[in-house]
Design an enzyme around this catalytic site. Structure first.
Site, PDB file in Angstrom:
ATOM      1  N   TRP A  99       0.815  -1.215   0.000  1.00 43.27           N
ATOM      2  CA  TRP A  99       0.000   0.000   0.000  1.00 43.27           C
ATOM      3  C   TRP A  99       0.847   1.262   0.000  1.00 43.27           C
ATOM      4  CZ3 TRP A  99      -4.284  -0.423  -2.192  1.00 43.27           C
ATOM      5  CH2 TRP A  99      -5.008  -1.620  -2.102  1.00 43.27           C
ATOM      6  N   LYS A 158     -12.963  -0.704   6.707  1.00 49.54           N
ATOM      7  CA  LYS A 158     -12.369  -1.673   7.639  1.00 49.54           C
ATOM      8  C   LYS A 158     -12.799  -1.351   9.074  1.00 49.54           C
ATOM      9  CE  LYS A 158      -8.751  -1.554   4.259  1.00 49.54           C
ATOM     10  NZ  LYS A 158      -8.995  -2.758   3.499  1.00 49.54           N
ATOM     11  N   ASP A 167      -1.455   6.938   5.753  1.00 45.79           N
ATOM     12  CA  ASP A 167      -2.596   6.142   5.312  1.00 45.79           C
ATOM     13  C   ASP A 167      -2.936   5.193   6.467  1.00 45.79           C
ATOM     14  OD1 ASP A 167      -4.344   4.311   4.258  1.00 45.79           O
ATOM     15  OD2 ASP A 167      -3.070   3.702   2.576  1.00 45.79           O
TER      16      ASP A 167
END
Ligand code: PMP
Length: 361
Positions: free
Chosen positions: A102, A196, A172
Protein backbone atom coordinates in the site's frame (compact mmCIF):
# COMPACT_ATOMS: atom_id res chain seq x y z
CA UNK A 1 -28.23 -19.71 9.61
CA UNK A 2 -26.45 -17.43 12.04
CA UNK A 3 -23.98 -14.73 11.13
CA UNK A 4 -20.48 -16.12 10.83
CA UNK A 5 -17.15 -14.70 12.03
CA UNK A 6 -15.93 -12.63 9.09
CA UNK A 7 -12.15 -12.27 8.71
CA UNK A 8 -12.36 -10.20 5.52
CA UNK A 9 -9.64 -7.56 5.02
CA UNK A 10 -12.21 -5.15 3.66
CA UNK A 11 -14.98 -4.43 3.22
CA UNK A 12 -14.88 -5.98 6.65
CA UNK A 13 -17.31 -7.06 9.36
CA UNK A 14 -19.17 -4.30 11.18
CA UNK A 15 -20.31 -4.36 14.82
CA UNK A 16 -23.51 -6.38 14.94
CA UNK A 17 -25.15 -3.83 17.25
CA UNK A 18 -24.60 -1.17 14.59
CA UNK A 19 -26.11 -3.30 11.83
CA UNK A 20 -29.14 -4.03 14.01
CA UNK A 21 -29.67 -0.35 14.73
CA UNK A 22 -29.33 0.51 11.04
CA UNK A 23 -31.84 -2.21 10.20
CA UNK A 24 -34.32 -0.88 12.76
CA UNK A 25 -33.97 2.65 11.41
CA UNK A 26 -33.75 1.79 7.74
CA UNK A 27 -37.28 2.72 6.70
CA UNK A 28 -37.93 5.54 9.14
CA UNK A 29 -35.03 7.40 10.61
CA UNK A 30 -35.73 9.48 13.74
CA UNK A 31 -38.81 11.62 13.17
CA UNK A 32 -38.16 11.95 9.46
CA UNK A 33 -40.71 9.39 8.19
CA UNK A 34 -38.16 8.46 5.53
CA UNK A 35 -34.87 6.62 5.34
CA UNK A 36 -31.67 8.53 6.04
CA UNK A 37 -30.71 7.53 2.48
CA UNK A 38 -33.65 9.46 1.09
CA UNK A 39 -33.00 12.79 2.74
CA UNK A 40 -31.26 15.93 1.55
CA UNK A 41 -27.73 16.31 2.79
CA UNK A 42 -28.61 19.97 3.35
CA UNK A 43 -31.61 19.20 5.55
CA UNK A 44 -31.46 19.92 9.27
CA UNK A 45 -31.64 16.26 10.37
CA UNK A 46 -28.80 15.10 8.17
CA UNK A 47 -26.60 18.07 9.00
CA UNK A 48 -27.12 17.53 12.73
CA UNK A 49 -26.25 13.86 12.43
CA UNK A 50 -23.19 14.71 10.31
CA UNK A 51 -21.94 17.24 12.84
CA UNK A 52 -22.47 14.77 15.68
CA UNK A 53 -20.52 12.08 13.81
CA UNK A 54 -17.64 14.51 13.35
CA UNK A 55 -17.75 15.47 17.03
CA UNK A 56 -17.76 11.81 18.10
CA UNK A 57 -14.74 11.14 15.90
CA UNK A 58 -12.98 14.19 17.35
CA UNK A 59 -13.71 12.91 20.87
CA UNK A 60 -12.52 9.38 20.11
CA UNK A 61 -9.23 10.44 18.52
CA UNK A 62 -8.82 13.52 20.76
CA UNK A 63 -8.32 15.62 17.63
CA UNK A 64 -6.89 18.97 18.71
CA UNK A 65 -8.06 22.38 17.51
CA UNK A 66 -6.34 23.38 14.31
CA UNK A 67 -7.32 20.21 12.45
CA UNK A 68 -10.17 19.83 9.97
CA UNK A 69 -12.04 16.55 9.61
CA UNK A 70 -13.30 15.82 6.09
CA UNK A 71 -15.81 13.17 4.98
CA UNK A 72 -14.85 12.46 1.36
CA UNK A 73 -15.15 9.90 -1.42
CA UNK A 74 -12.80 8.23 -3.89
CA UNK A 75 -11.33 5.54 -1.67
CA UNK A 76 -7.86 5.81 -0.20
CA UNK A 77 -6.58 5.15 -3.72
CA UNK A 78 -7.85 8.48 -5.04
CA UNK A 79 -6.16 10.26 -2.16
CA UNK A 80 -2.81 8.68 -3.07
CA UNK A 81 -2.89 11.28 -5.88
CA UNK A 82 -5.07 13.92 -4.30
CA UNK A 83 -2.76 14.38 -1.31
CA UNK A 84 0.27 15.43 -3.39
CA UNK A 85 -2.07 17.47 -5.58
CA UNK A 86 -2.99 19.48 -2.48
CA UNK A 87 0.21 19.41 -0.46
CA UNK A 88 2.98 19.72 -3.03
CA UNK A 89 3.70 22.77 -5.12
CA UNK A 90 4.72 22.12 -8.75
CA UNK A 91 8.30 20.80 -8.85
CA UNK A 92 8.42 19.84 -5.17
CA UNK A 93 9.42 16.39 -3.95
CA UNK A 94 7.97 14.19 -1.21
CA UNK A 95 9.49 11.31 0.76
CA UNK A 96 7.82 7.90 0.71
CA UNK A 97 8.54 5.19 3.27
CA UNK A 98 7.82 1.93 1.47
CA UNK A 99 6.95 -0.90 3.84
CA UNK A 100 4.55 -2.97 1.72
CA UNK A 101 2.12 -2.90 -1.18
CA UNK A 102 0.00 0.00 0.00
CA UNK A 103 2.77 2.48 0.70
CA UNK A 104 4.34 1.41 -2.60
CA UNK A 105 1.07 2.13 -4.42
CA UNK A 106 0.78 5.48 -2.70
CA UNK A 107 4.21 6.41 -4.07
CA UNK A 108 3.35 5.13 -7.55
CA UNK A 109 0.13 7.13 -7.71
CA UNK A 110 1.69 10.17 -6.09
CA UNK A 111 4.19 10.49 -8.94
CA UNK A 112 1.64 12.25 -11.11
CA UNK A 113 1.69 15.28 -8.82
CA UNK A 114 4.98 15.25 -6.95
CA UNK A 115 8.54 14.10 -7.42
CA UNK A 116 8.18 10.98 -5.33
CA UNK A 117 11.38 10.05 -3.54
CA UNK A 118 11.64 6.60 -2.02
CA UNK A 119 13.15 7.30 1.38
CA UNK A 120 13.54 3.61 2.12
CA UNK A 121 12.11 0.32 0.91
CA UNK A 122 11.97 -3.05 2.59
CA UNK A 123 10.97 -4.81 -0.62
CA UNK A 124 14.28 -6.68 -1.03
CA UNK A 125 13.61 -8.31 2.33
CA UNK A 126 10.08 -9.31 1.28
CA UNK A 127 8.55 -6.56 3.45
CA UNK A 128 9.07 -8.47 6.68
CA UNK A 129 10.13 -5.56 8.80
CA UNK A 130 9.98 -1.78 9.03
CA UNK A 131 13.52 -0.43 8.59
CA UNK A 132 14.73 1.72 11.49
CA UNK A 133 14.26 5.42 10.91
CA UNK A 134 18.04 5.93 10.95
CA UNK A 135 18.09 4.13 7.58
CA UNK A 136 15.56 6.43 5.93
CA UNK A 137 16.77 9.15 3.62
CA UNK A 138 14.53 12.03 4.55
CA UNK A 139 14.94 15.46 2.98
CA UNK A 140 14.37 18.67 4.83
CA UNK A 141 12.72 20.34 1.82
CA UNK A 142 10.22 17.52 1.18
CA UNK A 143 6.59 18.61 0.88
CA UNK A 144 5.65 15.72 3.19
CA UNK A 145 6.69 12.26 4.37
CA UNK A 146 4.22 9.48 3.56
CA UNK A 147 3.77 6.23 5.48
CA UNK A 148 1.13 3.50 5.59
CA UNK A 149 0.64 3.01 9.32
CA UNK A 150 -0.59 -0.55 8.76
CA UNK A 151 0.16 -2.68 5.70
CA UNK A 152 -3.04 -4.63 5.14
CA UNK A 153 -1.51 -7.21 2.79
CA UNK A 154 1.89 -7.89 4.36
CA UNK A 155 0.63 -7.56 7.92
CA UNK A 156 2.98 -5.07 9.52
CA UNK A 157 2.24 -1.99 11.50
CA UNK A 158 4.03 1.05 12.88
CA UNK A 159 3.93 1.02 16.67
CA UNK A 160 4.29 4.81 16.81
CA UNK A 161 4.43 7.85 14.58
CA UNK A 162 7.94 8.52 13.26
CA UNK A 163 9.39 11.94 14.02
CA UNK A 164 9.70 13.86 10.76
CA UNK A 165 10.56 17.22 12.31
CA UNK A 166 9.15 20.20 10.44
CA UNK A 167 8.12 18.11 7.42
CA UNK A 168 4.45 17.09 7.74
CA UNK A 169 3.83 13.39 8.26
CA UNK A 170 1.05 11.94 6.08
CA UNK A 171 -0.33 8.56 7.13
CA UNK A 172 -2.60 6.14 5.31
CA UNK A 173 -4.44 4.66 8.30
CA UNK A 174 -7.04 2.79 6.24
CA UNK A 175 -6.52 -0.46 8.09
CA UNK A 176 -5.75 0.59 11.65
CA UNK A 177 -7.50 3.89 12.33
CA UNK A 178 -9.49 3.87 15.59
CA UNK A 179 -7.82 0.64 16.73
CA UNK A 180 -5.91 2.43 19.53
CA UNK A 181 -5.30 5.99 20.75
CA UNK A 182 -2.89 8.05 18.66
CA UNK A 183 -1.37 11.49 19.00
CA UNK A 184 -2.99 13.37 16.13
CA UNK A 185 -0.71 16.39 16.59
CA UNK A 186 2.21 14.35 15.26
CA UNK A 187 0.58 14.14 11.83
CA UNK A 188 -0.06 16.65 9.06
CA UNK A 189 -2.63 14.43 7.37
CA UNK A 190 -4.32 11.19 8.43
CA UNK A 191 -6.55 9.49 5.89
CA UNK A 192 -8.47 6.24 5.80
CA UNK A 193 -10.93 4.41 3.59
CA UNK A 194 -13.92 3.55 5.75
CA UNK A 195 -14.47 -0.09 4.88
CA UNK A 196 -12.37 -1.67 7.64
CA UNK A 197 -12.67 0.11 10.96
CA UNK A 198 -15.15 2.90 10.18
CA UNK A 199 -18.14 1.79 8.15
CA UNK A 200 -19.21 0.83 4.64
CA UNK A 201 -17.09 1.45 1.53
CA UNK A 202 -17.55 4.74 -0.30
CA UNK A 203 -16.35 7.07 2.44
CA UNK A 204 -12.88 8.37 3.22
CA UNK A 205 -12.06 10.20 6.43
CA UNK A 206 -9.27 12.76 6.07
CA UNK A 207 -7.93 14.70 9.04
CA UNK A 208 -5.75 17.61 8.00
CA UNK A 209 -3.80 20.28 9.85
CA UNK A 210 -5.30 23.62 8.91
CA UNK A 211 -2.11 25.36 7.84
CA UNK A 212 -1.59 22.72 5.13
CA UNK A 213 -4.88 23.67 3.49
CA UNK A 214 -3.32 26.91 2.28
CA UNK A 215 -0.97 24.99 0.00
CA UNK A 216 -3.68 24.24 -2.56
CA UNK A 217 -4.86 27.88 -2.70
CA UNK A 218 -6.77 28.36 -5.92
CA UNK A 219 -4.71 25.81 -7.89
CA UNK A 220 -7.24 23.00 -8.12
CA UNK A 221 -10.76 22.26 -9.27
CA UNK A 222 -12.83 22.59 -6.12
CA UNK A 223 -13.82 18.94 -6.00
CA UNK A 224 -10.12 18.01 -5.58
CA UNK A 225 -9.32 20.85 -3.21
CA UNK A 226 -9.30 19.88 0.48
CA UNK A 227 -9.57 23.57 1.44
CA UNK A 228 -12.82 23.87 -0.51
CA UNK A 229 -14.21 20.75 1.18
CA UNK A 230 -13.18 22.11 4.58
CA UNK A 231 -14.83 25.46 3.87
CA UNK A 232 -18.07 23.65 2.97
CA UNK A 233 -17.84 21.24 5.94
CA UNK A 234 -17.66 18.31 3.48
CA UNK A 235 -20.95 19.37 1.89
CA UNK A 236 -19.43 20.88 -1.23
CA UNK A 237 -21.37 18.31 -3.23
CA UNK A 238 -23.50 15.32 -2.24
CA UNK A 239 -21.50 13.25 0.24
CA UNK A 240 -22.03 9.48 0.70
CA UNK A 241 -24.86 10.10 3.13
CA UNK A 242 -25.61 6.54 4.19
CA UNK A 243 -21.94 5.72 4.76
CA UNK A 244 -21.57 8.90 6.85
CA UNK A 245 -24.60 7.91 8.94
CA UNK A 246 -23.28 4.39 9.46
CA UNK A 247 -19.85 5.68 10.39
CA UNK A 248 -21.60 7.84 12.97
CA UNK A 249 -23.22 4.74 14.46
CA UNK A 250 -19.82 3.02 14.60
CA UNK A 251 -18.32 6.04 16.42
CA UNK A 252 -21.14 5.86 18.99
CA UNK A 253 -20.57 2.13 19.37
CA UNK A 254 -16.85 2.76 19.97
CA UNK A 255 -17.69 5.28 22.67
CA UNK A 256 -20.12 2.85 24.32
CA UNK A 257 -17.40 0.17 24.30
CA UNK A 258 -15.07 2.43 26.26
CA UNK A 259 -13.32 4.34 23.47
CA UNK A 260 -9.92 3.71 21.97
CA UNK A 261 -8.10 2.69 25.18
CA UNK A 262 -10.55 -0.19 25.52
CA UNK A 263 -10.27 -0.95 21.80
CA UNK A 264 -6.47 -1.10 22.10
CA UNK A 265 -6.70 -3.66 24.92
CA UNK A 266 -9.27 -5.68 22.98
CA UNK A 267 -7.13 -5.65 19.80
CA UNK A 268 -3.86 -6.42 21.62
CA UNK A 269 -5.44 -9.42 23.25
CA UNK A 270 -6.94 -10.82 20.05
CA UNK A 271 -3.67 -10.40 18.15
CA UNK A 272 -1.63 -11.93 21.00
CA UNK A 273 -3.84 -15.04 21.08
CA UNK A 274 -3.74 -15.50 17.32
CA UNK A 275 0.04 -15.04 17.00
CA UNK A 276 0.54 -17.37 19.97
CA UNK A 277 -1.51 -20.04 18.18
CA UNK A 278 0.63 -19.62 15.04
CA UNK A 279 3.98 -19.51 16.85
CA UNK A 280 3.01 -22.37 19.16
CA UNK A 281 1.96 -24.71 16.33
CA UNK A 282 5.39 -26.32 16.05
CA UNK A 283 5.82 -25.02 12.50
CA UNK A 284 2.43 -26.21 11.25
CA UNK A 285 1.51 -22.54 10.78
CA UNK A 286 3.93 -19.66 10.36
CA UNK A 287 4.10 -15.88 10.11
CA UNK A 288 7.38 -14.41 8.90
CA UNK A 289 6.97 -10.81 10.08
CA UNK A 290 9.43 -9.29 12.54
CA UNK A 291 7.50 -9.70 15.84
CA UNK A 292 8.19 -6.09 16.84
CA UNK A 293 6.11 -4.79 13.92
CA UNK A 294 3.49 -7.48 13.49
CA UNK A 295 0.09 -6.02 12.65
CA UNK A 296 -2.64 -6.22 15.26
CA UNK A 297 -5.23 -5.95 12.47
CA UNK A 298 -4.15 -8.24 9.62
CA UNK A 299 -2.48 -11.53 10.42
CA UNK A 300 -1.15 -13.40 7.37
CA UNK A 301 -0.04 -16.97 7.96
CA UNK A 302 0.95 -20.01 5.91
CA UNK A 303 0.35 -23.67 6.40
CA UNK A 304 3.50 -25.82 6.38
CA UNK A 305 2.15 -27.51 3.25
CA UNK A 306 0.34 -25.27 0.73
CA UNK A 307 -1.38 -28.36 -0.67
CA UNK A 308 -3.63 -28.16 2.41
CA UNK A 309 -4.73 -24.56 1.73
CA UNK A 310 -7.88 -25.40 -0.20
CA UNK A 311 -9.02 -27.87 2.46
CA UNK A 312 -8.29 -25.38 5.24
CA UNK A 313 -10.40 -22.75 3.47
CA UNK A 314 -13.25 -25.14 2.76
CA UNK A 315 -13.42 -26.53 6.29
CA UNK A 316 -13.06 -23.16 7.98
CA UNK A 317 -15.86 -21.75 5.83
CA UNK A 318 -18.07 -24.69 6.74
CA UNK A 319 -17.68 -23.96 10.45
CA UNK A 320 -18.47 -20.27 10.00
CA UNK A 321 -15.02 -18.70 9.71
CA UNK A 322 -15.22 -16.58 6.57
CA UNK A 323 -12.75 -14.99 4.19
CA UNK A 324 -9.47 -16.44 5.46
CA UNK A 325 -7.90 -16.68 2.01
CA UNK A 326 -4.68 -14.69 1.85
CA UNK A 327 -4.16 -11.85 -0.59
CA UNK A 328 -3.39 -13.11 -4.11
CA UNK A 329 0.09 -11.54 -3.93
CA UNK A 330 1.15 -13.69 -0.99
CA UNK A 331 -1.13 -16.72 -1.06
CA UNK A 332 -1.67 -18.64 2.18
CA UNK A 333 -4.10 -17.28 4.74
CA UNK A 334 -4.89 -13.92 6.28
CA UNK A 335 -7.12 -13.26 9.25
CA UNK A 336 -8.21 -9.64 9.55
CA UNK A 337 -9.29 -8.90 13.09
CA UNK A 338 -10.43 -5.29 13.12
CA UNK A 339 -12.30 -3.61 15.99
CA UNK A 340 -15.59 -5.36 15.23
CA UNK A 341 -14.11 -8.88 15.48
CA UNK A 342 -15.02 -10.24 18.91
CA UNK A 343 -12.52 -12.21 21.00
CA UNK A 344 -14.77 -15.28 20.56
CA UNK A 345 -14.17 -15.02 16.80
CA UNK A 346 -10.41 -15.26 17.29
CA UNK A 347 -10.85 -18.11 19.76
CA UNK A 348 -13.07 -19.98 17.30
CA UNK A 349 -10.32 -19.53 14.70
CA UNK A 350 -7.46 -20.68 16.94
CA UNK A 351 -9.51 -23.70 18.10
CA UNK A 352 -10.21 -24.57 14.47
CA UNK A 353 -6.52 -24.19 13.57
CA UNK A 354 -5.47 -26.54 16.36
CA UNK A 355 -8.10 -29.07 15.42
CA UNK A 356 -7.18 -28.87 11.73
CA UNK A 357 -3.51 -29.44 12.53
CA UNK A 358 -4.38 -32.45 14.65
CA UNK A 359 -6.58 -34.00 11.99
CA UNK A 360 -4.25 -33.28 9.07
CA UNK A 361 -0.92 -33.58 10.84
N1 PMP B 1 -4.49 1.72 1.80
C1 PMP B 1 -4.60 0.62 2.56
C2 PMP B 1 -3.70 0.47 3.74
C3 PMP B 1 -5.54 -0.36 2.22
O1 PMP B 1 -5.65 -1.46 2.97
C4 PMP B 1 -6.37 -0.17 1.10
C5 PMP B 1 -7.44 -1.16 0.69
N2 PMP B 1 -7.33 -2.43 1.15
C6 PMP B 1 -6.22 0.99 0.34
C7 PMP B 1 -5.27 1.91 0.73
C8 PMP B 1 -7.04 1.25 -0.88
O2 PMP B 1 -8.30 1.60 -0.49
P1 PMP B 1 -9.51 1.82 -1.48
O3 PMP B 1 -9.83 0.50 -2.09
O4 PMP B 1 -10.58 2.33 -0.60
O5 PMP B 1 -9.08 2.81 -2.51
Amino acid sequence: MARAFNFSAGPAGLPEAVLRQARDELLEWGDERASVMELSHRGKAFMQMAAQAEQDLRDLLAIPDGYQVLFLQGGATQHFSQIPMNLALPGQSADYVVTGTWSQKAMQEGRFFVQAHQAVSAEADGYRTIPAQAQWQLREDAAFVHIASNETIHGLEFRDAPDTGAVPLVADMSSNILSRPIEVSRYGVIYAGAQKNIGPAGLVILIVREDLLARSAGRLPRIFDYAAHAEQRSLLNTPPTFAWYLAGLVFQWLKSEGGLEAMARHNDRKAAELYAAIDGSGGYYSNAIDPSVRSRMNVPFSLHDAALDALFLQESHEVGLLALKGHRLLGGMRASIYNAMPLEGVRALTAFMQDFARRHG
